[in-house]
Design an enzyme around this catalytic site. Structure first.
Site: not given
Ligand code: GLA
Length: 407
Positions: A146, A181-183, A204
């Site tokens: 993450d 890293e969410w894009g 998320d």
């Molecule tokens: C981030 C990630 C999630 C999850 C949480 C855990 O938000 O994007 O998928 O792993 O952390 O804290």
């Protein structure tokens, strides 16, 4: 350095590409702890989940990983070795890994490229080599890495993922690296070259259909509560980047969560979806060759959830060895139509009605690039159909029909 220059320098770096192994030839599938348990995970829950994956037939349907997400960590020992929380994992990680392996499944662990994880637990920055060796010693097969608490620039992100990828390669055990890293820094341009096999493309997912806004840029989705349709609309544009060992990851399946109170997926308006919407998520994620991560309680699934998750015809589309992500060929206020070529020459087509009313589609096969194929299987009803010139079908709001065209 500018992002473009950074990516170019990564492509010309001599050391990385040659060493990559065939660790994720098809998108990884399994059960992930996050959206059911959040941070409140315990070895007994994980063991009972692994049992349920086997007994329900989901392991044999392809869901062969257990992914431990955030919340397992208990700090470091006096030699700086990362350790599990002794209250949550009283038998230790090795015992849990052995248990899951004995079930014929693989197992994944979680860390973060900063001092602390998103949940505030011990993470791996500065300890990458040591932690990778610890994960290898325990027997893990996969690491979700993450990016909470890390700097926002591209260069640091690329470097930190490269460092962990190298640490995994030198750990003595094959482990898949999942980049999370969410894009925000367009990881589809660099994550594979940096050593990852999959990368999250958005913020998320929440257990809802849509946040109600059209969001094109992944970083604009943060805080809005990304629903199935919102994530689809970003991930669908990235088909050119998907390939074996290099998958766009549009986050977990919310199928079967039904707005579970207290689950992270219920935050930001995640009140739950209808079974029609859950079935659409499964259909569309499989069309997009997405990693398939179940997060509902498979120990107590209802019949609809089990039917949606275990559809072998749909899973075969996801796991097709050609590894192509579907192209979105029609995109308007009513329809989204996806086409995915398959390894044996068959072609999968998905028709999603995004409007709020039942509509009848009439889609000429010529618009989909399909010629000389008139037989198709409806992969949800299981009917064999003869389709001569056009797909004509009634589709409920938010429903997705999926067809496999064959000779
Ligand atoms: C981030 C990630 C999630 C999850 C949480 C855990 O938000 O994007 O998928 O792993 O952390 O804290």
């Amino acid at each position: 350095m500018k992002p473009l220059l950074l990516i170019l320098s990564l492509f010309f770096s001599p050391c990385l590409f040659a060493q990559q192994k065939d660790l994720a030839p098809t998108p990884p599938m399994g059960f992930m702890t996050w959206n059911y348990f959040g941070l409140d995970i315990h070895e007994e829950d994980i063991k009972s989940l692994a049992d349920a994956m086997v007994e329900s037939g989901l392991r044999d349907a392809g869901f062969n990983y257990i992914f431990i997400d955030d919340g397992w960590q208990g700090g470091r020992d006096n030699k700086n070795n990362i350790i599990p929380d002794p209250n949550k994992f009283p038998s230790g990680m090795q015992a849990l890994v052995d248990y899951v392996h004995a079930k014929g499944m693989k197992i994944g662990i979680y860390s973060d490229a900063a001092p602390l994880t998103c949940g505030g637990f011990t993470a791996s920055l500065g300890f990458e080599a040591q932690d990778a060796k610890t994960f290898a010693k325990w027997g893990f097969d996969y690491l979700k890495y993450d990016y909470c608490g890390a700097p926002s620039d591209w260069q640091t992100a690329i470097e930190r993922y490269q460092i962990m990828a190298e640490a995994l390669r030198n750990s003595g055990r094959d482990m898949v690296l999942s980049v999370c890293e969410w894009g925000d820094r367009e990881p589809w341009l660099w994550a594979h070259k940096a050593g990852g096999q999959l990368w999250r493309t958005t913020a998320d997912i929440r257990d809802k259909w849509t946040c109600g806004e059209t969001v094109q840029n992944p970083s604009d989705l943060h805080g809005k509560g990304a629903g199935i349709l919102d994530i689809l609309n970003i991930n669908a544009t990235l088909d050119a980047y998907a390939a074996p060992n290099a998958w766009n990851d549009p986050d977990m399946l919310v199928v079967g969560l039904y707005g579970k109170p207290g689950a992270p997926s219920s935050e930001l308006g995640g009140k739950g979806c209808t079974d029609t919407e859950y079935q659409s998520q499964m259909s569309l994620w499989c069309m997009m060759a997405a990693p398939l991560m179940i997060t509902c309680d498979v120990r107590h699934m209802n019949a609809a959830t089990k039917r949606i998750l275990s559809n072998q015809d749909i899973i075969a589309i996801d796991q097709d060895p050609l590894g192509k992500q579907a192209a979105r060929v029609i995109y308007n206020n009513t329809w989204q139509v996806f086409v995915k070529p398959l390894s044996n020459g068959d072609i999968a087509v998905a028709v999603l009605n995004v409007s709020e009313a039942t509509q009848t589609a009439n889609i000429p096969l010529s618009e989909l690039g399909i010629a000389n194929k008139n037989q198709a299987k409806d992969l949800w009803s299981k009917e064999m159909l003869r389709i001569d010139n056009a797909i004509e079908v009634k589709v409920a709001p938010h429903e997705t029909k999926v067809y496999r065209f064959m000779d």
